[in-house]
Design a protein around this motif. Structure first.
Motif, PDB file in Angstrom:
ATOM      1  N   PRO A 121       0.827  -1.198   0.000  1.00 34.38           N
ATOM      2  CA  PRO A 121       0.000   0.000   0.000  1.00 34.38           C
ATOM      3  C   PRO A 121       0.861   1.247   0.000  1.00 34.38           C
ATOM      4  CG  PRO A 121      -0.790  -1.571   1.630  1.00 34.38           C
ATOM      5  CD  PRO A 121       0.507  -2.105   1.079  1.00 34.38           C
ATOM      6  N   GLY A 122       0.509   2.163  -0.845  1.00 34.96           N
ATOM      7  CA  GLY A 122       1.218   3.424  -0.915  1.00 34.96           C
ATOM      8  C   GLY A 122       2.407   3.410  -1.864  1.00 34.96           C
ATOM      9  N   ALA A 123       2.806   2.220  -2.313  1.00 29.25           N
ATOM     10  CA  ALA A 123       3.972   2.145  -3.189  1.00 29.25           C
ATOM     11  C   ALA A 123       3.720   2.837  -4.519  1.00 29.25           C
ATOM     12  CB  ALA A 123       4.371   0.690  -3.418  1.00 29.25           C
ATOM     13  N   SER A 124       2.469   2.805  -4.994  1.00 33.72           N
ATOM     14  CA  SER A 124       2.167   3.439  -6.268  1.00 33.72           C
ATOM     15  C   SER A 124       1.644   4.862  -6.084  1.00 33.72           C
ATOM     16  CB  SER A 124       1.131   2.608  -7.033  1.00 33.72           C
ATOM     17  OG  SER A 124      -0.106   2.650  -6.348  1.00 33.72           O
ATOM     18  N   ALA A 125       1.328   5.233  -4.867  1.00 39.18           N
ATOM     19  CA  ALA A 125       0.778   6.557  -4.597  1.00 39.18           C
ATOM     20  C   ALA A 125       1.900   7.585  -4.582  1.00 39.18           C
ATOM     21  CB  ALA A 125       0.039   6.545  -3.255  1.00 39.18           C
ATOM     22  N   LEU A 126       2.123   8.203  -5.699  1.00 34.15           N
ATOM     23  CA  LEU A 126       3.215   9.157  -5.814  1.00 34.15           C
ATOM     24  C   LEU A 126       2.744  10.597  -5.795  1.00 34.15           C
ATOM     25  CD1 LEU A 126       5.315   7.304  -8.527  1.00 34.15           C
ATOM     26  CD2 LEU A 126       5.631   7.297  -6.057  1.00 34.15           C
ATOM     27  N   GLY A 127       1.457  10.820  -5.922  1.00 28.10           N
ATOM     28  CA  GLY A 127       0.940  12.176  -5.899  1.00 28.10           C
ATOM     29  C   GLY A 127       1.175  12.931  -7.188  1.00 28.10           C
ATOM     30  N   LYS A 128       0.557  14.081  -7.252  1.00 26.03           N
ATOM     31  CA  LYS A 128       0.681  15.011  -8.378  1.00 26.03           C
ATOM     32  C   LYS A 128       0.331  14.376  -9.720  1.00 26.03           C
ATOM     33  CE  LYS A 128       4.101  17.930  -6.126  1.00 26.03           C
ATOM     34  NZ  LYS A 128       5.350  18.656  -6.296  1.00 26.03           N
ATOM     35  N   ASP A 129      -0.686  13.504  -9.706  1.00 25.94           N
ATOM     36  CA  ASP A 129      -1.122  12.895 -10.964  1.00 25.94           C
ATOM     37  C   ASP A 129      -2.610  13.101 -11.228  1.00 25.94           C
ATOM     38  OD1 ASP A 129      -2.265  11.161  -9.137  1.00 25.94           O
ATOM     39  OD2 ASP A 129      -1.234   9.382  -9.868  1.00 25.94           O
ATOM     40  N   GLY A 130      -3.295  13.881 -10.379  1.00 28.65           N
ATOM     41  CA  GLY A 130      -4.707  14.171 -10.589  1.00 28.65           C
ATOM     42  C   GLY A 130      -5.653  13.106 -10.101  1.00 28.65           C
ATOM     43  N   VAL A 131      -5.125  12.095  -9.406  1.00 30.40           N
ATOM     44  CA  VAL A 131      -5.959  11.034  -8.835  1.00 30.40           C
ATOM     45  C   VAL A 131      -5.657  10.976  -7.345  1.00 30.40           C
ATOM     46  CG1 VAL A 131      -6.489   8.572  -8.830  1.00 30.40           C
ATOM     47  CG2 VAL A 131      -5.888   9.707 -10.974  1.00 30.40           C
ATOM     48  N   LEU A 132      -6.646  11.242  -6.519  1.00 30.02           N
ATOM     49  CA  LEU A 132      -6.443  11.204  -5.074  1.00 30.02           C
ATOM     50  C   LEU A 132      -6.592   9.770  -4.602  1.00 30.02           C
ATOM     51  CD1 LEU A 132      -5.838  12.700  -2.479  1.00 30.02           C
ATOM     52  CD2 LEU A 132      -8.296  13.057  -2.214  1.00 30.02           C
ATOM     53  N   GLU A 133      -5.475   9.164  -4.241  1.00 32.80           N
ATOM     54  CA  GLU A 133      -5.447   7.768  -3.829  1.00 32.80           C
ATOM     55  C   GLU A 133      -5.290   7.656  -2.313  1.00 32.80           C
ATOM     56  OE1 GLU A 133      -3.156   5.511  -7.242  1.00 32.80           O
ATOM     57  OE2 GLU A 133      -2.146   7.379  -6.709  1.00 32.80           O
ATOM     58  N   THR A 134      -5.500   6.454  -1.807  1.00 35.02           N
ATOM     59  CA  THR A 134      -5.243   6.178  -0.404  1.00 35.02           C
ATOM     60  C   THR A 134      -3.803   6.556  -0.095  1.00 35.02           C
ATOM     61  OG1 THR A 134      -6.807   4.349  -0.506  1.00 35.02           O
ATOM     62  CG2 THR A 134      -5.299   4.372   1.366  1.00 35.02           C
ATOM     63  N   TYR A 135      -3.571   7.103   1.088  1.00 34.67           N
ATOM     64  CA  TYR A 135      -2.266   7.567   1.560  1.00 34.67           C
ATOM     65  C   TYR A 135      -1.846   8.902   0.952  1.00 34.67           C
ATOM     66  CZ  TYR A 135      -2.114   2.750   3.114  1.00 34.67           C
ATOM     67  OH  TYR A 135      -2.443   1.549   3.688  1.00 34.67           O
ATOM     68  N   GLU A 136      -2.779   9.626   0.324  1.00 36.87           N
ATOM     69  CA  GLU A 136      -2.474  10.941  -0.228  1.00 36.87           C
ATOM     70  C   GLU A 136      -3.357  11.998   0.423  1.00 36.87           C
ATOM     71  OE1 GLU A 136      -0.900  10.032  -4.724  1.00 36.87           O
ATOM     72  OE2 GLU A 136      -2.978  10.620  -4.492  1.00 36.87           O
ATOM     73  N   PHE A 137      -2.938  13.236   0.265  1.00 30.88           N
ATOM     74  CA  PHE A 137      -3.676  14.402   0.722  1.00 30.88           C
ATOM     75  C   PHE A 137      -4.042  15.214  -0.512  1.00 30.88           C
ATOM     76  CE2 PHE A 137      -3.450  18.924   2.137  1.00 30.88           C
ATOM     77  CZ  PHE A 137      -4.576  18.902   2.940  1.00 30.88           C
ATOM     78  N   GLY A 138      -5.299  15.586  -0.644  1.00 38.08           N
ATOM     79  CA  GLY A 138      -5.737  16.292  -1.840  1.00 38.08           C
ATOM     80  C   GLY A 138      -6.303  17.672  -1.564  1.00 38.08           C
TER      81      GLY A 138
END
Length: 141
Positions: A29-46
């Motif tokens: 979990p979170g390994a693919s969540a890199l942010g700044k891609d326009g998709v608010l995923e788990t482990y991100e802040f939007g």
């Protein structure tokens, strides 16, 4: 000969275990969540361009000392605010991370400070609406 075959089998098992461990880390979990891609995923802040978590989103996985060079993104389709600066242009937010995030009205954690606990989403208050300029997943003061 028996010892050589056993050694090869053990080496093969060790290699397979190492490969599986690497795959496990890559899909954690979170390994693919890199942010700044326009998709608010788990482990991100939007941060959202419009109130009520509407419009384009600026999604973060890590702190951002200034939003001066950041813009709202879209993953696909259209959304209001696309390409607009994130700095002093955020109307709402959603914390999909597991911990609290801090937002500030000025760059480098300066100005008014607000905290957003894990799972919280809402429209920014008058103090923060269209005034957020930096954010951190920890208290930067």
């Amino acid at each position: 000969m028996h010892r050589n075959t056993t050694t090869r089998r053990l080496a093969g098992v060790a290699l397979a275990a190492t490969a599986m461990a690497g795959i496990g880390l890559a899909t954690a979990p979170g390994a693919s969540a890199l942010g700044k891609d326009g998709v608010l995923e788990t482990y991100e802040f939007g941060l959202y361009y419009n109130s009520g978590q509407a419009g384009c989103v600026f999604d973060l996985f890590n702190y951002e000392t200034t939003f001066a060079n950041d813009t709202f993104w879209k993953a696909s389709g259209t959304c209001s605010g696309f390409g607009q600066t994130t700095n002093d242009n955020t109307a709402s937010y959603w914390n999909r991370d597991t911990g609290t995030w801090w937002v500030y009205t000025d760059a480098d954690a300066d100005g008014a400070e607000g905290t957003l606990p894990a799972g919280y989403k809402g429209t920014a208050s008058d103090t923060f609406k269209n005034k957020i300029s930096s954010s951190y997943p920890y208290d930067a003061h």
